[in-house]
Design an enzyme around this catalytic site. Structure first.
Site, PDB file in Angstrom:
ATOM      1  N   HIS A 279       0.815  -1.291   0.099  1.00 29.97           N
ATOM      2  CA  HIS A 279       0.231   0.043  -0.077  1.00 29.97           C
ATOM      3  C   HIS A 279       1.077   1.380   0.308  1.00 29.97           C
ATOM      4  CE1 HIS A 279      -3.475   3.135   1.737  1.00 29.97           C
ATOM      5  NE2 HIS A 279      -2.244   3.202   2.098  1.00 29.97           N
ATOM      6  N   GLU A 280       2.018   1.163   0.600  1.00 28.58           N
ATOM      7  CA  GLU A 280       2.994   2.513   1.148  1.00 28.58           C
ATOM      8  C   GLU A 280       3.607   2.507  -0.310  1.00 28.58           C
ATOM      9  OE1 GLU A 280       2.451   4.248   2.815  1.00 28.58           O
ATOM     10  OE2 GLU A 280       0.858   3.179   4.510  1.00 28.58           O
ATOM     11  N   HIS A 283       1.159   4.129  -3.265  1.00 33.55           N
ATOM     12  CA  HIS A 283       1.178   5.479  -2.900  1.00 33.55           C
ATOM     13  C   HIS A 283       2.858   6.858  -4.017  1.00 33.55           C
ATOM     14  CE1 HIS A 283      -1.969   6.758  -0.149  1.00 33.55           C
ATOM     15  NE2 HIS A 283      -1.387   5.738   0.494  1.00 33.55           N
ATOM     16  N   GLU A 344      -6.300   6.990  -1.354  1.00 29.86           N
ATOM     17  CA  GLU A 344      -6.640   5.825  -0.534  1.00 29.86           C
ATOM     18  C   GLU A 344      -6.876   4.954  -0.888  1.00 29.86           C
ATOM     19  OE1 GLU A 344      -4.163   5.952   2.471  1.00 29.86           O
ATOM     20  OE2 GLU A 344      -2.995   7.677   2.402  1.00 29.86           O
TER      21      GLU A 344
END
Length: 498
Positions: A279-280, A283, A344
Site C-alpha cells: 500500500h505504501e 503511493h 488512499e
C-alpha cells in the site's frame, strides 16, 4: 600574457572556456612564437572594446567592436601538449528551488496578500463619498456584460491551462491533474528525505537488527516481483526502521521507506506486513504526493479570489476572520479530504496487486484492518467520521478489500505462486473474535468457565520477536503451506488476546 576583451551590447550569461591555442603573429611590437598557450575565457558584461596587452613589454592595443563580448586571457604554457582543437568546460549550474517547495514557501504570502488586498478595497469603498459610490454602481451596471464576458474568457483560459496538465496514472490509467512534474517533485523528495533522516537519525534501528532485515527483504521482494512496472524498477528502494510506538509507515517518492516499530508490533504475520508495504509503495509508484499537491495548488489559487472577496465585503475584521475560517474548512471538506480518501482507496487497490504479484496471501489484507478497528476500540482512540478524515474508515477498507480479493487471487495465481491453504484467514479471524466475545460474556457473568480461564501470559508485541526470525530462516519468502498455517495461528492468537 596577452589579454583580449571582446564586449557585447546584447545580454549574456557568465561562462568560462578553457582552450589550448597556438599562434604566431607580430602586432604592435609584440612577437609571439609558435608555442602552446593555455587560454582562460570568461564572458561578462562591460563596454564595447577589444583590448590586447602584454604585462611585460608589449604595448596596449585597443580595438572597438559591436556584437557579443568575450574575454580571452592567454598565458604561455610550455609544458602543455599541442591539441588539435579547443575543449569546452561549462561552469556548474546554479540549482533553483524545486517548484513544489517554492509554492509551499509562497503559500502563506499569497494568503496575506489576498487579505491585505481585500481589506484595502473595503477601506477604499468606505472612504468614498455617497455620490462616488452611486457612480461606481452605475458604471458596473452599464458594463456588467463586459465584466461577465471578461470573467468567462478568464475561466476558458484557466480551463485550457488545466487541460494541458492532464496526465495518466501509471497503473490504473486514471486521468488526473499534474501541475508539478514527477522530476520536480523528486527534487523536493530528496530534500524531504534529508529532513526525515535528520529527524529520525537517533531512532533508526541498525541494519543488523532482524526487524530491519525483515522489512528490507520484503521491500526488495516486492520490487523484484513488480519490476515490470517502470515506476518500480526505476526507483532505488531503501529501508529505514524507526524505533517509535507510532503505528505508521510511509514511502517517499524517491523510494525511501520509513517503517515504525509500532506498525511491526501491530501486524500479525508476514502477509499483513507485505500488504501494508504494498500500500505504501503504491503511493510512491502512482505519484500521489505530486497529484495531491497539484490539486491543493489549484484550489488555493482559486480560493485567493474568494478570500479577497470575503475581506472586501465583510464590514468588520472579526467577521472576515470568521468567514476566512469557514472558507478553509469548506475547502478541506469539499476538495482536499475527499480527494485524499480517493487516493488512499486507489493505493489499497494497487497495493493489493503488488502484494499478490509478490505471492503474499492477499486475504490477510482485510484481516489487518479488522485488527486495526478492534485495536482502536480497545485502546479508546477517538475516531472521527469518515467525511471528516483524510483516510477511509477501517470498516469501509475491509469492505473494499474483500471486494478486490478475488481479482487479486487470480493475479497471484497467474504469477506462478505457491498454492494457498484452504483455510481463509478472514474466517479464522471472525471465529476468533466470536470466541473472544463469548469468553468475555462468560467472564462478565462470573460463570465457572470464565473463572477457570487462566490469564494471558503473552502480549501481541511478543509476536514481533518470532516474526523476523521465522522469516529470515526461510530460503523462500512464502515457501510452503506450513508457514502459512503458522501465520494463521498467529492471527487467531492475536485476536483472542485482544
Amino acid at each position: 600574457m596577452v589579454l583580449l576583451y571582446v564586449n557585447i551590447l546584447r545580454n549574456s550569461r557568465f561562462c568560462s572556456l578553457s582552450a589550448h591555442l597556438t599562434r604566431n603573429y607580430k602586432q604592435a611590437g609584440l612577437h609571439v612564437k609558435k608555442a602552446p598557450f593555455s587560454s582562460q575565457i570568461s564572458c561578462y558584461r562591460t563596454t564595447n572594446s577589444v583590448h590586447l596587452r602584454s604585462p611585460q613589454t608589449a604595448p596596449h592595443l585597443l580595438l572597438c567592436s559591436n556584437g557579443r563580448r568575450a574575454c580571452f586571457q592567454i598565458t604561455p604554457s610550455p609544458t602543455s601538449p599541442l591539441l588539435s582543437g579547443p575543449h569546452f568546460h561549462t561552469s556548474a549550474p546554479v540549482r533553483a528551488l524545486p517548484a513544489p517547495l517554492l509554492w509551499l514557501l509562497l503559500k502563506p504570502l499569497q494568503k496575506i496578500t489576498a487579505v491585505i488586498l481585500g481589506r484595502s478595497i473595503r477601506k477604499w469603498w468606505v472612504a468614498l463619498p455617497p455620490n462616488r459610490r452611486q457612480l461606481m454602481r452605475e458604471w458596473v451596471r452599464h458594463r456588467r456584460w463586459h465584466l461577465i464576458s471578461g470573467a468567462g474568457v478568464a475561466m476558458v483560459i484557466l480551463a485550457l491551462l488545466l487541460l494541458t496538465h492532464l496526465d495518466e496514472s501509471p497503473v490504473t490509467g486514471r486521468t488526473r491533474l499534474l501541475v508539478f512534474s514527477r522530476e520536480k517533485y523528486m527534487e523536493l523528495a530528496a530534500l524531504t528525505s534529508e529532513a526525515y533522516m535528520e529527524e529520525f537519525g537517533e531512532l533508526l534501528v541498525p541494519v543488523t537488527d532482524p526487524r530491519h532485515q525483515v522489512v528490507e527483504r520484503l521491500v526488495q521482494h516486492l520490487a523484484e516481483r513488480n519490476k515490470d512496472i517502470p515506476e518500480v524498477s526505476d526507483v532505488s528502494w531503501s529501508v529505514h526502521v524507526v524505533q517509535s510506538p507510532n503505528v505508521n509507515a510511509f514511502v517517499l517518492p524517491d523510494g525511501k521507506v520509513f517503517m515504525f516499530t509500532g506498525m511491526l508490533e501491530t501486524v500479525a504475520d508476514v502477509h499483513q506486513l507485505t500488504v501494508v508495504l504494498g500500500h505504501e509503495m503504491a503511493h510512491a509508484v502512482l505519484g500521489h504526493s505530486a497529484e495531491q499537491a497539484s490539486l491543493s495548488h489549484v484550489v488555493d489559487l482559486l480560493s485567493l479570489i474568494l478570500l479577497t472577496a470575503i475581506w472586501a465585503v465583510c464590514p468588520r475584521d472579526s467577521l472576515a476572520v470568521l468567514g476566512h475560517w469557514v472558507q478553509e474548512k469548506l475547502s478541506q471538506l469539499m476538495f482536499s479530504r475527499p480527494y485524499s480518501r480517493k487516493l488512499e482507496a486507489e493505493a489499497d487497490q494497487v497495493g493489493l496487486q503488488l502484494a499478490a504479484k509478490a505471492c503474499a496471501d492477499v486475504r490477510a489484507g482485510p484481516v489487518f484492518w479488522q485488527q486495526m478497528e478492534i485495536r482502536d476500540q480497545l485502546t479508546g482512540e477517538t475516531t472521527v467520521p469518515e467525511w471528516m478524515s483524510t483516510h477511509p474508515s477501517h470498516r469501509n477498507r475491509v469492505t473494499q478489500l474483500d471486494r478486490l480479493v478475488p481479482q487479486a487471487l487470480e493475479l497471484r495465481e497467474s504469477c506462478v505462486c505457491p498454492a494457498l491453504p484452504a483455510t481463509d484467514p478472514r474466517v479464522v479471524f471472525t471465529k476468533s473474535v466470536r470466541v473472544m466475545l463469548e469468553a468475555d460474556k462468560n467472564r462478565g457473568r462470573g460463570g465457572p468457565e470464565g473463572a477457570r480461564k487462566p490469564p494471558l501470559l503473552r502480549s501481541p508485541a511478543s509476536l514481533l520477536t518470532g516474526l523476523p526470525a521465522a522469516l529470515l530462516a526461510q530460503n523462500d519468502l512464502y515457501p510452503s503451506p506450513n508457514v502459512d498455517r503458522q501465520m494463521k495461528s498467529q492471527v487467531s492468537f492475536i485476536a483472542s488476546e485482544r
